[in-house]
Design an enzyme around this catalytic site. Structure first.
Site, PDB file in Angstrom:
ATOM      1  N   ASP A  84       0.871  -1.172   0.000  1.00 34.73           N
ATOM      2  CA  ASP A  84       0.000   0.000   0.000  1.00 34.73           C
ATOM      3  C   ASP A  84       0.909   1.223   0.000  1.00 34.73           C
ATOM      4  O   ASP A  84       1.700   1.418   0.932  1.00 34.73           O
ATOM      5  CB  ASP A  84      -0.890  -0.032   1.241  1.00 34.73           C
ATOM      6  CG  ASP A  84      -1.845   1.151   1.332  1.00 34.73           C
ATOM      7  OD1 ASP A  84      -1.640   2.161   0.625  1.00 34.73           O
ATOM      8  OD2 ASP A  84      -2.801   1.068   2.133  1.00 34.73           O
ATOM      9  N   TYR A 195      -9.135  14.187  -8.756  1.00 35.51           N
ATOM     10  CA  TYR A 195      -8.166  13.367  -9.478  1.00 35.51           C
ATOM     11  C   TYR A 195      -7.198  14.203 -10.300  1.00 35.51           C
ATOM     12  O   TYR A 195      -5.977  14.034 -10.209  1.00 35.51           O
ATOM     13  CB  TYR A 195      -8.914  12.380 -10.375  1.00 35.51           C
ATOM     14  CG  TYR A 195      -8.018  11.565 -11.277  1.00 35.51           C
ATOM     15  CD1 TYR A 195      -7.197  10.568 -10.750  1.00 35.51           C
ATOM     16  CD2 TYR A 195      -7.981  11.787 -12.654  1.00 35.51           C
ATOM     17  CE1 TYR A 195      -6.379   9.810 -11.571  1.00 35.51           C
ATOM     18  CE2 TYR A 195      -7.170  11.032 -13.480  1.00 35.51           C
ATOM     19  CZ  TYR A 195      -6.359  10.056 -12.940  1.00 35.51           C
ATOM     20  OH  TYR A 195      -5.534   9.315 -13.757  1.00 35.51           O
ATOM     21  N   LYS A 199      -2.991  14.685 -10.302  1.00 36.23           N
ATOM     22  CA  LYS A 199      -2.119  14.392 -11.439  1.00 36.23           C
ATOM     23  C   LYS A 199      -1.352  15.639 -11.883  1.00 36.23           C
ATOM     24  O   LYS A 199      -0.219  15.533 -12.377  1.00 36.23           O
ATOM     25  CB  LYS A 199      -2.937  13.800 -12.592  1.00 36.23           C
ATOM     26  CG  LYS A 199      -3.449  12.390 -12.292  1.00 36.23           C
ATOM     27  CD  LYS A 199      -2.298  11.445 -11.959  1.00 36.23           C
ATOM     28  CE  LYS A 199      -2.747  10.029 -11.725  1.00 36.23           C
ATOM     29  NZ  LYS A 199      -1.621   9.111 -11.444  1.00 36.23           N
TER      30      LYS A 199
END
Length: 349
Positions: A84, A195, A199
């Site tokens: 993880d 998101y 990025k």
């Protein structure tokens, strides 16, 4: 041979071409791929393995990925690691295992990520003001802080040897464009916060870290995949189908990433560094086909039927100088196709 079989044969031919082109430089190198159990990461791990690399595929869970796990193990030069990227103890354990098994790390592909379709499963699109602080914390925890945590560990042997390559997977949704005046977003209508914010952070990290470490022999680059059939894709496509909709246009296969990641894996600080590449554009410019050459035609019949109907209803579009339909044009054409299908359905009642 069916059209889908012909397309798949050509894709596998291009993959093999890329593997053979880079085999000499990739063979024997230790490649770590995060999010490597399935989807994009699984395809990259398998590709590197075929090219002769020693491959570490790390993922939070290996449920349903036994085939790749067995393939890595049976090769004698692969590892499947549970890791993880937000867990320091698991990261330390994974790093120690890699060093114990292979002695070093030469290439790191930061592919592990939460996407909108997994954070907000299954439809995946929530307007910015409807998101919660916890959504941003969760996504930044994996996509940004997790990426930094992985880099801090696996860059160590690269710095010691003064040679290595780090490849960060981002998204074309981070891109601004301009036609001479102010800059604007390439595709902000896709509703992808937080998101795309994560990025954009990884894109900036790529440029700045690349500048900091290239004199130490390490290349840092970023790539933007096409609209890809990732591990979560079918569930999202079916959720849209249940609402009487289609999940945008046909995606490409994960293997479309292989030509460029194999190339970037061969780079170091004295080569290509601090660059951001659109994968479909790079493929086209380097002889690996237009975007449509990588389209996925292997969907279950119900999903495949929907994409075929959309494609049949799509107005024709073509121009020189581009390898795929520009995004804004694509949205208009997709909208026109959906409107045509809706009209046909109404007239049939």
């Amino acid at each position: 041979m069916a059209e889908a079989d012909v397309a798949r044969a050509k894709q596998l031919e291009m993959v093999q071409q890329a593997i053979e082109q880079r085999r000499r430089d990739v063979e024997g190198r230790v490649v770590v791929v995060t999010g490597g159990a399935r989807g994009l990461g699984g395809a990259m791990a398998e590709g590197f393995l075929q090219a002769g690399a020693k491959v570490v595929a790390a993922d939070k869970t290996w449920a349903g990925a036994d085939q790749l796990r067995d393939q890595l193990k049976s090769s004698g030069r692969g590892m499947a690691v549970e890791m993880d990227v937000t867990n320091d103890a698991q990261l330390d354990s994974a790093y120690d295992s890699v060093i114990e098994q292979f002695g070093t790390a030469d290439v790191l592909v930061n592919n592990a990520a939460l996407v909108s379709e997994t954070l907000f499963a299954p439809l995946g699109h929530v307007k910015t003001l409807d998101t919660k602080d916890s959504d941003w914390e969760a996504m930044f925890g994996v996509n940004v802080f997790g990426t930094v945590k992985v880099i801090r560990r696996f860059i160590r042997p690269m710095l010691e040897k003064k040679r290595g390559s780090i490849i960060n997977v981002v998204s074309s949704g981070v891109l601004p464009v301009s036609i001479g005046g102010g800059w604007y977003g390439l595709r902000p209508g896709t509703v992808e916060m937080p998101y795309q914010a994560t990025k954009a952070a990884v894109m900036a990290l790529t440029f700045y870290l690349g500048e900091e470490v290239f004199r130490e022999g390490v290349a840092v680059n970023a790539i933007m995949p096409g609209h890809t059939r990732a591990s979560w894709f079918d569930a999202t496509a079916r959720a849209y189908q249940e609402k009487g909709q289609v999940y945008f246009m046909r995606p490409v296969v994960p293997e479309h990433m292989l030509p460029i990641v194999l190339f970037l894996a061969t780079q170091d600080g004295q080569g290509v560094n601090g660059r951001l590449y659109n994968v479909p554009e790079w493929n086209f410019d380097h002889g690996y086909g237009k975007y449509a050459a990588w389209h996925d035609h292997s969907f279950p019949p119900d999903i495949e039927e929907r994409y075929r109907k959309v494609e049949a209803a799509m107005p024709e579009y073509g121009r020189s100088g581009v390898q795929q339909i520009p995004f804004d044009a694509g949205r208009v054409l997709f909208g026109a196709a959906m409107a045509k299908l809706a009209a046909e359905k109404d007239s049939a009642r």
